[in-house]
Design a protein around this motif. Structure first.
Motif, PDB file in Angstrom:
ATOM      1  N   LEU A  24     -29.278  16.121  -8.545  1.00 24.51           N
ATOM      2  CA  LEU A  24     -29.033  15.641  -9.932  1.00 24.51           C
ATOM      3  C   LEU A  24     -29.642  16.588 -10.845  1.00 24.51           C
ATOM      4  O   LEU A  24     -29.049  17.210 -11.716  1.00 24.51           O
ATOM      5  N   ALA A  25     -30.907  17.104 -10.460  1.00 28.18           N
ATOM      6  CA  ALA A  25     -31.533  18.123 -11.497  1.00 28.18           C
ATOM      7  C   ALA A  25     -30.839  19.455 -11.451  1.00 28.18           C
ATOM      8  O   ALA A  25     -30.705  20.075 -12.365  1.00 28.18           O
ATOM      9  N   ALA A  26     -30.528  19.775 -10.380  1.00 27.30           N
ATOM     10  CA  ALA A  26     -29.806  20.999 -10.475  1.00 27.30           C
ATOM     11  C   ALA A  26     -28.364  20.916 -10.926  1.00 27.30           C
ATOM     12  O   ALA A  26     -27.975  22.071 -11.482  1.00 27.30           O
ATOM     13  N   ALA A  27     -27.726  19.825 -10.679  1.00 28.92           N
ATOM     14  CA  ALA A  27     -26.232  19.839 -11.610  1.00 28.92           C
ATOM     15  C   ALA A  27     -26.470  19.845 -13.018  1.00 28.92           C
ATOM     16  O   ALA A  27     -25.760  20.554 -13.706  1.00 28.92           O
ATOM     17  N   GLN A  28     -27.500  19.125 -13.491  1.00 30.95           N
ATOM     18  CA  GLN A  28     -27.915  19.176 -14.913  1.00 30.95           C
ATOM     19  C   GLN A  28     -28.148  20.651 -15.297  1.00 30.95           C
ATOM     20  O   GLN A  28     -27.745  20.805 -16.583  1.00 30.95           O
ATOM     21  N   GLN A  29     -29.022  21.572 -14.621  1.00 32.57           N
ATOM     22  CA  GLN A  29     -29.179  22.513 -14.845  1.00 32.57           C
ATOM     23  C   GLN A  29     -28.261  23.536 -15.025  1.00 32.57           C
ATOM     24  O   GLN A  29     -27.971  24.366 -15.962  1.00 32.57           O
ATOM     25  N   GLU A  30     -27.210  23.390 -14.044  1.00 29.79           N
ATOM     26  CA  GLU A  30     -25.949  24.201 -13.941  1.00 29.79           C
ATOM     27  C   GLU A  30     -25.041  23.893 -15.108  1.00 29.79           C
ATOM     28  O   GLU A  30     -24.659  24.800 -15.896  1.00 29.79           O
ATOM     29  N   LEU A  31     -24.928  22.669 -15.708  1.00 26.55           N
ATOM     30  CA  LEU A  31     -24.265  22.113 -16.695  1.00 26.55           C
ATOM     31  C   LEU A  31     -24.731  22.841 -17.940  1.00 26.55           C
ATOM     32  O   LEU A  31     -24.150  23.340 -18.833  1.00 26.55           O
ATOM     33  N   ALA A  32     -26.226  22.676 -18.090  1.00 26.99           N
ATOM     34  CA  ALA A  32     -26.830  23.471 -19.338  1.00 26.99           C
ATOM     35  C   ALA A  32     -26.696  24.809 -19.358  1.00 26.99           C
ATOM     36  O   ALA A  32     -26.410  25.303 -20.627  1.00 26.99           O
ATOM     37  N   GLU A  33     -26.261  25.510 -18.233  1.00 25.82           N
ATOM     38  CA  GLU A  33     -26.042  26.970 -18.289  1.00 25.82           C
ATOM     39  C   GLU A  33     -24.488  27.406 -18.334  1.00 25.82           C
ATOM     40  O   GLU A  33     -24.291  28.573 -18.422  1.00 25.82           O
ATOM     41  N   ALA A  52     -23.304  20.725 -21.036  1.00 21.41           N
ATOM     42  CA  ALA A  52     -24.078  19.518 -21.299  1.00 21.41           C
ATOM     43  C   ALA A  52     -23.733  19.154 -22.548  1.00 21.41           C
ATOM     44  O   ALA A  52     -24.301  17.837 -23.310  1.00 21.41           O
ATOM     45  N   GLY A  53     -22.860  19.771 -23.495  1.00 22.13           N
ATOM     46  CA  GLY A  53     -22.266  19.495 -24.883  1.00 22.13           C
ATOM     47  C   GLY A  53     -23.028  20.085 -26.005  1.00 22.13           C
ATOM     48  O   GLY A  53     -22.865  19.835 -27.226  1.00 22.13           O
ATOM     49  N   GLU A  54     -23.895  21.239 -25.694  1.00 23.61           N
ATOM     50  CA  GLU A  54     -24.632  21.749 -26.844  1.00 23.61           C
ATOM     51  C   GLU A  54     -23.933  23.103 -27.422  1.00 23.61           C
ATOM     52  O   GLU A  54     -23.252  23.762 -26.595  1.00 23.61           O
ATOM     53  N   LEU A  55     -23.777  23.035 -28.677  1.00 25.69           N
ATOM     54  CA  LEU A  55     -22.705  23.822 -29.280  1.00 25.69           C
ATOM     55  C   LEU A  55     -23.436  25.327 -29.276  1.00 25.69           C
ATOM     56  O   LEU A  55     -24.652  25.460 -29.725  1.00 25.69           O
ATOM     57  N   GLN A  56     -22.900  26.240 -28.818  1.00 27.99           N
ATOM     58  CA  GLN A  56     -23.271  27.509 -28.601  1.00 27.99           C
ATOM     59  C   GLN A  56     -23.017  28.623 -29.570  1.00 27.99           C
ATOM     60  O   GLN A  56     -23.496  29.342 -30.024  1.00 27.99           O
ATOM     61  N   ALA A  57     -21.547  28.549 -29.891  1.00 27.27           N
ATOM     62  CA  ALA A  57     -20.892  29.652 -30.629  1.00 27.27           C
ATOM     63  C   ALA A  57     -19.746  28.908 -31.279  1.00 27.27           C
ATOM     64  O   ALA A  57     -19.098  27.881 -30.629  1.00 27.27           O
ATOM     65  N   LEU A  58     -19.302  29.722 -32.355  1.00 27.66           N
ATOM     66  CA  LEU A  58     -18.096  29.128 -33.183  1.00 27.66           C
ATOM     67  C   LEU A  58     -17.411  30.565 -33.894  1.00 27.66           C
ATOM     68  O   LEU A  58     -18.270  31.153 -34.493  1.00 27.66           O
ATOM     69  N   ALA A  59     -16.068  30.767 -33.306  1.00 25.94           N
ATOM     70  CA  ALA A  59     -15.645  31.848 -33.906  1.00 25.94           C
ATOM     71  C   ALA A  59     -14.418  31.468 -34.706  1.00 25.94           C
ATOM     72  O   ALA A  59     -13.391  30.545 -34.168  1.00 25.94           O
ATOM     73  N   ILE A  60     -14.165  31.997 -35.713  1.00 22.15           N
ATOM     74  CA  ILE A  60     -13.154  31.740 -36.729  1.00 22.15           C
ATOM     75  C   ILE A  60     -12.569  33.106 -36.989  1.00 22.15           C
ATOM     76  O   ILE A  60     -13.007  34.031 -37.480  1.00 22.15           O
ATOM     77  N   ASP A  61     -10.924  32.890 -36.629  1.00 17.98           N
ATOM     78  CA  ASP A  61     -10.155  34.086 -36.862  1.00 17.98           C
ATOM     79  C   ASP A  61     -10.072  34.175 -38.475  1.00 17.98           C
ATOM     80  O   ASP A  61      -9.706  33.472 -39.071  1.00 17.98           O
ATOM     81  N   PRO A  62     -10.043  35.589 -39.006  1.00 20.67           N
ATOM     82  CA  PRO A  62      -9.898  35.621 -40.437  1.00 20.67           C
ATOM     83  C   PRO A  62      -8.705  34.924 -40.913  1.00 20.67           C
ATOM     84  O   PRO A  62      -8.453  34.669 -42.225  1.00 20.67           O
ATOM     85  N   LYS A  63      -7.622  34.911 -40.128  1.00 19.97           N
ATOM     86  CA  LYS A  63      -6.452  34.366 -40.562  1.00 19.97           C
ATOM     87  C   LYS A  63      -6.552  32.803 -40.934  1.00 19.97           C
ATOM     88  O   LYS A  63      -5.617  32.267 -41.783  1.00 19.97           O
ATOM     89  N   ALA A  64      -7.553  32.264 -40.487  1.00 22.13           N
ATOM     90  CA  ALA A  64      -7.527  31.092 -40.664  1.00 22.13           C
ATOM     91  C   ALA A  64      -8.101  30.582 -41.965  1.00 22.13           C
ATOM     92  O   ALA A  64      -7.982  29.451 -42.604  1.00 22.13           O
ATOM     93  N   VAL A  65      -8.548  31.651 -42.846  1.00 26.26           N
ATOM     94  CA  VAL A  65      -8.833  31.560 -44.349  1.00 26.26           C
ATOM     95  C   VAL A  65      -8.093  32.382 -45.047  1.00 26.26           C
ATOM     96  O   VAL A  65      -8.551  32.838 -46.003  1.00 26.26           O
ATOM     97  N   ASP A  66      -7.094  32.490 -44.748  1.00 25.74           N
ATOM     98  CA  ASP A  66      -5.812  33.262 -45.404  1.00 25.74           C
ATOM     99  C   ASP A  66      -5.786  32.717 -46.917  1.00 25.74           C
ATOM    100  O   ASP A  66      -4.991  31.614 -46.781  1.00 25.74           O
ATOM    101  N   PRO A  67      -6.141  33.135 -48.043  1.00 31.85           N
ATOM    102  CA  PRO A  67      -6.122  32.354 -49.148  1.00 31.85           C
ATOM    103  C   PRO A  67      -4.517  32.279 -49.880  1.00 31.85           C
ATOM    104  O   PRO A  67      -4.230  31.664 -50.859  1.00 31.85           O
ATOM    105  N   GLU A  68      -3.605  33.359 -49.450  1.00 27.57           N
ATOM    106  CA  GLU A  68      -2.238  33.495 -50.018  1.00 27.57           C
ATOM    107  C   GLU A  68      -1.749  32.026 -49.942  1.00 27.57           C
ATOM    108  O   GLU A  68      -1.217  31.438 -49.337  1.00 27.57           O
ATOM    109  N   GLY A  69      -1.195  31.665 -51.377  1.00 25.94           N
ATOM    110  CA  GLY A  69      -0.427  30.273 -51.555  1.00 25.94           C
ATOM    111  C   GLY A  69      -1.405  29.130 -51.267  1.00 25.94           C
ATOM    112  O   GLY A  69      -0.898  27.926 -51.247  1.00 25.94           O
TER     113      GLY A  69
END
Length: 118
Positions: A24-33, A52-69
């Protein structure tokens, strides 16, 4: 109950329990990594979490914030929705990975300890 009415070998039971704990400890460590990715908006926003559900990174494409219109308020609302959806998608993938890695161990624990009636 043990066939023949004998008592369970306590040393053997303790060794089995210790091995299950180590597994169980080995599986939890593997999940964390293990990184797991989720996305939204056709890949405009990508979230990476550990198994394990810990947010590590968030990438936002510049097209997602396209202000036109689009008003700044609409952009902010859309971006927030995309981020939330990407993180939820990544967490769903992490939950599936957890089930895959921990499910067999939980089934082993769910069977109780042989010969002890629980």
């Amino acid at each position: 109950m043990i066939p023949g009415g004998g008592q369970p070998n306590m040393q053997q039971l303790l060794q089995q329990a210790q091995k299950m704990q180590q597994d169980l400890a080995a599986a939890q460590q593997e999940l964390a990594e293990t990184p797991v990715e989720g996305s939204a908006g056709g890949g405009l926003v990508k979230a990476t979490v550990t198994g394990a559900g810990e947010l590590q990174a968030l990438a936002i494409d510049p097209k997602a914030v396209d202000p036109e219109g689009t008003t700044p308020e609409e952009i902010a609302e859309t971006l927030a929705d995309l981020v939330l959806a990407a993180v939820r998608d990544a967490n769903t993938a992490a939950a599936q990975l957890q089930q895959q890695k921990l499910g067999p161990l939980a089934q082993g624990l769910g069977g109780g300890l042989p010969g002890l009636g629980f």
